[in-house]
Scaffold this active site. Structure first.
Site, PDB file in Angstrom:
ATOM      1  N   LYS A  81       1.821   8.217   6.974  1.00  0.00           N
ATOM      2  CA  LYS A  81       0.377   8.043   7.177  1.00  0.00           C
ATOM      3  C   LYS A  81       0.055   8.299   8.643  1.00  0.00           C
ATOM      4  O   LYS A  81       0.809   7.877   9.532  1.00  0.00           O
ATOM      5  CB  LYS A  81      -0.006   6.619   6.768  1.00  0.00           C
ATOM      6  CG  LYS A  81      -1.502   6.339   6.803  1.00  0.00           C
ATOM      7  CD  LYS A  81      -1.780   4.897   6.364  1.00  0.00           C
ATOM      8  CE  LYS A  81      -3.268   4.596   6.325  1.00  0.00           C
ATOM      9  NZ  LYS A  81      -3.539   3.203   5.892  1.00  0.00           N
ATOM     10  N   SER A 156      -6.903   2.853   2.186  1.00  0.00           N
ATOM     11  CA  SER A 156      -7.010   3.935   3.129  1.00  0.00           C
ATOM     12  C   SER A 156      -5.794   4.874   3.141  1.00  0.00           C
ATOM     13  O   SER A 156      -5.891   5.980   3.685  1.00  0.00           O
ATOM     14  CB  SER A 156      -7.210   3.367   4.531  1.00  0.00           C
ATOM     15  OG  SER A 156      -6.072   2.656   4.940  1.00  0.00           O
ATOM     16  N   SER A 180      -4.759  -1.386   1.380  1.00  0.00           N
ATOM     17  CA  SER A 180      -4.676   0.058   1.642  1.00  0.00           C
ATOM     18  C   SER A 180      -3.386   0.749   1.219  1.00  0.00           C
ATOM     19  O   SER A 180      -3.308   1.963   1.249  1.00  0.00           O
ATOM     20  CB  SER A 180      -4.912   0.331   3.131  1.00  0.00           C
ATOM     21  OG  SER A 180      -6.284   0.259   3.419  1.00  0.00           O
TER      22      SER A 180
END
Lengths: 487, 95
Positions: A81, A156, A180
């Site tokens: 990420k 996210s 997330s």
């Protein structure tokens, strides 16, 4: 069963690499081919680091050739990420305010994966600064759900989830501040684990809400999840909030035996607003665990309804403070304006997206003179109560089992006009962050439209082993985790 | 009204955000609705409840004051929006 290496598990690939049936370079090239073929449609990645990856794969092959077999991650291609700092590879947090930022060091979780011999392929898309539940708040690209390109992948960590689901990496790292990792895992039909707060170092993770943020693995099965956690877990002197407790052998917890384990079902999580297919699938999942010998009891989280309000005050407050550092002076673009303050204000106004500004404003407001006690202090007190509720529910059982999200993946643009509605969709994940507990999402079925459903398993502090053990037993009893999107 | 347009302007200044007029107006409406929802917390009696700032018990963590990393001035400064040799260039801060 698939034989495409892009969809194999770490444990299966490790055997192939070890027997030299395939090299790490070949595997890495296969993944890049898959990314090239699919990522125009999905847009899971913000940056691909082809050269560095092939170099890392060559090093892994050398270690394998020298007979090294101890690390299961040796030669395994992973995605990271874009909130995780990577030495020499652009890290933007999907924000224009960090456009082109290239960190001079690796975060600890990244470092540990690299030391284990994993091969980072690139950086994945996300909601800007990890603020969002759909990855639509990215300053760069819209990521699509591999199961249906008209739907969001969740957020996210939506890019990491989509990449894992679409076979664009073998495993990925995400971060979870209010759901997330678990929510996009649920939306994309993969496994995602938010470890206990303090289990994984936050050093080199761009901060959103420091008392809640935690790094964790996103994988296609529970075994891979355990192997990834093993590599990144453990005390780090560089993060004063990482906790110095022993890290157990997580793979050893995957016995398949859950006889006599007690699982609590929180009645409030099933009370209102669940999509019928979600409720049905999760209840069926609980019956599977019962069939395997687990004992099911009802538990209560009576104040969970207040979690969204408490969370968004606390997270916004911490964010407004953490994001004060982006001022256009040391990194990122600078928008020159009259004096220093005007330059700060213009640089920040141009660099941050809508949702980030909204949370900075909310956080600044609840911390400002006259409102601190009414909002921030009140939310911190409610956090105490919510943590007590979780601990009291967990005192009578080994883990709590519930849906990860009230619904399956929503459509692109469906929620963007109503920020509060988007916040409320986090209702089943955020109490876990407020209490600092570990929680896993495992695939447990599909809705009528063919979109994946996730089941959440919440454990006691630092008891990831129990959560993984239950998840593994469930997975072995079902086939959901073997399904692949058509993309 | 939980928050007025004037308060929105004040908070934007505190947060160092140069918001356009339409952005201010949109945010005033959105924040108003969000803050109204936050008032839900007042339904809970929190008298005598200690605030929680951290999920795990933390105490001060001390370490020896010793340099463990190598300075990488150039790698750091390559990210600077304006640079002068080994220094960051910033707007004038002292009149």
């Amino acid at each position: 069963m698939t034989t495409d290496p892009c969809f194999l598990g770490i444990h299966e690939l490790h055997d192939r690499l070890r027997r030299r049936e395939m090299s790490a370079v070949e595997l890495t090239e296969a993944l890049f081919q898959r990314i090239d073929a699919t990522d125009d449609a999905i847009r899971a990645y913000l940056a691909i680091c082809r050269e560095q990856a092939l170099e890392a794969a060559r090093r892994a092959d050398a270690r394998l050739a020298a007979g090294e077999v101890s690390s299961k991650l040796l030669g395994i291609p992973v995605a990271l990420k874009d909130v995780l700092l990577t030495d020499g590879v652009t890290t933007t947090c999907a924000s224009r305010i960090l456009d082109g930022f290239t960190p001079p060091y690796d975060g600890t979780a990244v470092r540990r994966l690299k030391d284990a011999g994993a091969v980072p392929l690139g950086k994945t898309n996300m909601d800007e600064f990890a603020m969002g539940s759909s990855t639509e708040n990215s300053g760069y690209a819209i990521t699509r759900n591999p199961w249906n390109l008209d739907h969001v992948p969740g957020g996210s960590s939506g890019g990491s989830a989509a990449a894992v689901a679409a076979g664009q990496c073998i495993a990925a790292l995400g971060t979870d501040t209010g759901g997330s990792i678990r929510q996009p895992a649920s939306f994309c039909g993969i496994v995602g684990l938010k470890p206990t707060y303090g289990r994984v170092s936050r050093y080199g993770v761009v901060a959103y809400a420091s008392s809640l943020d935690q790094v964790g693995p996103m994988t296609r099965d529970v075994t891979d999840c355990a192997l990834m956690l093993q590599a990144i877990a453990g005390h780090d002197p560089a993060d004063s909030t990482s906790v110095d407790v022993p890290v157990p052998d997580y793979a050893a917890a995957l016995t398949g035996d859950v006889k006599g384990m007690r699982i609590g079902v929180p009645i409030e999580f099933f009370a209102t607003g669940l999509q019928p297919e979600v409720e049905q699938a999760v209840r069926q999942g609980i019956r599977e665990l019962e069939k395997a010998g687990a004992v099911v009891t009802d538990v209560s989280l009576p104040r969970n309804d207040y979690a969204v309000a408490a969370y968004y005050i606390i997270a916004a407050a911490e964010a407004s403070s953490n994001l004060a550092r982006y001022d256009g002076m040391r990194y990122g673009p600078r928008a020159e304006a009259g004096d220093l303050t005007a330059t700060y204000m213009k640089s920040r106004a141009q660099g941050f997206g809508k949702e980030v500004k909204r949370r900075i404003m909310l956080g600044t407001y609840v911390l400002s003179a006259g409102y601190y006690d009414a909002y921030y202090l009140k939310a911190q007190k409610v956090r105490t109560l919510l943590k007590q509720d979780m601990e009291s529910a967990l005192s009578g059982c080994d883990a709590i089992v519930a849906p990860t999200c009230p619904t399956t993946a929503f459509k692109l643009d469906e929620m963007t006009q109503d920020p509060l509605q988007m916040y409320l969709s986090d209702i089943l994940t955020i109490s876990v962050n407020l209490a600092g507990l570990p929680a896993l999402s495992v695939p447990c079925g599909f809705d009528d439209a063919g979109l994946p459903i996730g089941m959440q398993i919440i454990g006691k502090h630092f008891d990831e082993a129990t959560v993984l053990r239950l998840g593994y037993a469930y997975e072995q009893a079902t086939e959901w985790y073997t399904r692949r999107p058509a993309v | 009204m939980k928050i007025t347009s004037e308060e929105v302007r004040h908070v934007a200044t505190l947060a160092r955000l140069d918001l356009a007029q339409d952005e201010q107006e949109r945010l005033a409406g959105e924040l108003d609705r969000i803050l109204e929802y936050m008032d839900k917390l007042n339904e809970l009696d929190t008298d005598g409840v200690e605030p929680l700032s951290h999920a795990v018990d933390v105490v001060n963590v001390l370490r020896p004051d010793r340099v463990v990393n190598q300075p990488r001035t150039d790698a750091l400064l390559r990210n600077a929006p304006a640079r002068d040799d080994d220094f960051l260039r910033v707007p004038k801060i002292i009149e």
